[in-house]
Write an enzyme that holds these catalytic residues in place. Structure first.
Site, PDB file in Angstrom:
ATOM      1  N   SER A  69       0.789  -1.235   0.000  1.00  0.00           N
ATOM      2  CA  SER A  69       0.000   0.000   0.000  1.00  0.00           C
ATOM      3  C   SER A  69       0.819   1.281   0.000  1.00  0.00           C
ATOM      4  CB  SER A  69      -0.954   0.013   1.194  1.00  0.00           C
ATOM      5  OG  SER A  69      -2.026  -0.876   0.982  1.00  0.00           O
ATOM      6  N   LYS A  72       0.392   3.411  -2.998  1.00  0.00           N
ATOM      7  CA  LYS A  72      -0.756   4.311  -3.152  1.00  0.00           C
ATOM      8  C   LYS A  72      -0.323   5.773  -3.175  1.00  0.00           C
ATOM      9  CE  LYS A  72      -3.780   0.983  -0.802  1.00  0.00           C
ATOM     10  NZ  LYS A  72      -4.499   0.648   0.448  1.00  0.00           N
ATOM     11  N   TYR A 196      -4.179  -2.344  -9.968  1.00  0.00           N
ATOM     12  CA  TYR A 196      -4.000  -2.170  -8.524  1.00  0.00           C
ATOM     13  C   TYR A 196      -3.109  -3.252  -7.931  1.00  0.00           C
ATOM     14  CZ  TYR A 196      -5.147  -2.039  -3.558  1.00  0.00           C
ATOM     15  OH  TYR A 196      -5.058  -2.007  -2.193  1.00  0.00           O
ATOM     16  N   TYR A 247      -4.336   3.774   8.151  1.00  0.00           N
ATOM     17  CA  TYR A 247      -5.677   3.191   8.292  1.00  0.00           C
ATOM     18  C   TYR A 247      -6.305   3.609   9.619  1.00  0.00           C
ATOM     19  CZ  TYR A 247      -3.294   0.462   4.715  1.00  0.00           C
ATOM     20  OH  TYR A 247      -2.558   0.090   3.627  1.00  0.00           O
ATOM     21  N   VAL A 265       1.287  -3.598   3.961  1.00  0.00           N
ATOM     22  CA  VAL A 265       1.258  -4.873   4.684  1.00  0.00           C
ATOM     23  C   VAL A 265       2.455  -5.755   4.361  1.00  0.00           C
ATOM     24  CG1 VAL A 265      -1.251  -4.859   4.974  1.00  0.00           C
ATOM     25  CG2 VAL A 265      -0.239  -5.978   2.968  1.00  0.00           C
TER      26      VAL A 265
END
Length: 314
Positions: A69, A72, A196, A247, A265
């Protein structure tokens, strides 16, 4: 915000590496993603790239890992370059308060994800980056962009990781189809998800990742290459990293570390001290929120030792 002397910072890095080597509560690797389950939990690396170009490395800083992630951040930068602030009609800018793969808020909020760093928001960003391209072209554009940011063309996408995520990413598949039903995904879900999953499968070392984050340290400028984004956009990306980058633990990370950061992760965290340093840490064991357990502790130690919290007057 000032930086400690180079010798002092080297000593700080050495102390962090030694402390992390003694840690017994190292978290658990992301075993739900094929290819990540077998990564040794005892790994730890840290890289700090200073505004003046000096680099400080410690531990397993040169070993590539799946950035997941953290990608992103780079995908968001690309998407904002394509559509600008129109992106915010499709993605929010608020902390979610929910796990990164939650579907609950999407129904109440009509398919508009809370922010671009939860999975649903990142899938919308991938949809933006796919526009006008075939998936292979969009994936290639992302890889070339990361090569440019890091100044390193050896960075690759791990096809086995991307394939494993495609075969097991049922929650992400559900998120994409749900947003497609609301009209917030403009391309077929399987094509968007292909982009993605591949961006998440980028493999980078701490040194490469810290180098790639330099433009966010320097108000959008990339040393030796020119401007990536304007200063206003760089500040806003940093703001989103601080408020949404971890998050449902983003508030706790801001409280403990006080530095804009984005986790993945795979166990990595990219952190930015504006005007001072771009930092990457990696340890694959995750805490209960899906963030690197040792990486978070290491950044807290670094912030305390240097006074680099954005809330500090030092």
């Amino acid at each position: 915000m000032s930086a400690p002397a180079s010798s002092d910072l080297s000593a700080i890095v050495e102390n962090i590496v030694a402390t992390m080597a003694q840690e017994t509560h190292r978290g658990k690797v992301a075993s739900y993603i094929p290819g990540l389950a077998c990564v040794p939990v005892n790994k730890f690396g840290i890289a700090i790239v200073m505004a003046d170009g000096t680099v400080h490395l410690g531990g397993d800083a040169l070993e590539p890992f799946s950035i997941q992630s953290i990608s992103k951040v780079f995908a968001l930068t690309l998407a904002l370059g394509k559509v600008g602030d129109q992106l915010w009609r499709r993605v929010g800018r608020e902390p979610s308060g929910n796990p990164f793969n939650s579907i609950m808020q999407l129904e109440a909020e009509h398919g508009i994800p809370r922010n671009p760093f939860i999975n649903a928001g990142a899938i919308v960003v991938a949809d933006v980056n796919l526009a006008g391209h075939m998936p292979r072209e969009a994936i290639g554009e992302m890889l070339r962009f990361v090569h440019y940011l890091a100044g390193d063309e050896s960075i690759v996408i791990e096809e086995d990781i991307a394939r494993g995520e495609a075969e097991t990413g049922f929650r992400n598949i559900a998120l994409a189809n749900y947003m497609r039903a609301f009209g917030n995904l403009h391309h077929p879900a399987d094509l968007v998800l292909g982009c993605y999953f591949h961006q998440c499968a980028l493999a980078m070392s701490c040194q490469q990742l810290a180098m790639a984050g330099r433009y966010l340290m320097l108000d959008g400028m990339l040393p030796g290459s020119g401007r990536v984004v304007n200063a206003r956009r760089a500040r806003r990306i940093n703001a989103l990293m601080l408020t949404c980058g971890h998050y449902d633990a983003s508030g706790d990370f801001a409280f403990r570390v006080g530095i804009p950061g984005k986790s993945g992760v795979g166990g990595g965290i990219l952190a930015v001290v504006p005007g001072v340093a771009s930092i990457a840490v990696w340890s694959p064991g995750l805490n209960e929120n899906g963030n690197s357990a040792l990486g978070t502790r290491a950044l807290e130690m670094l912030s305390e030792a240097t006074g680099w919290s954005v809330f500090s007057a030092r």
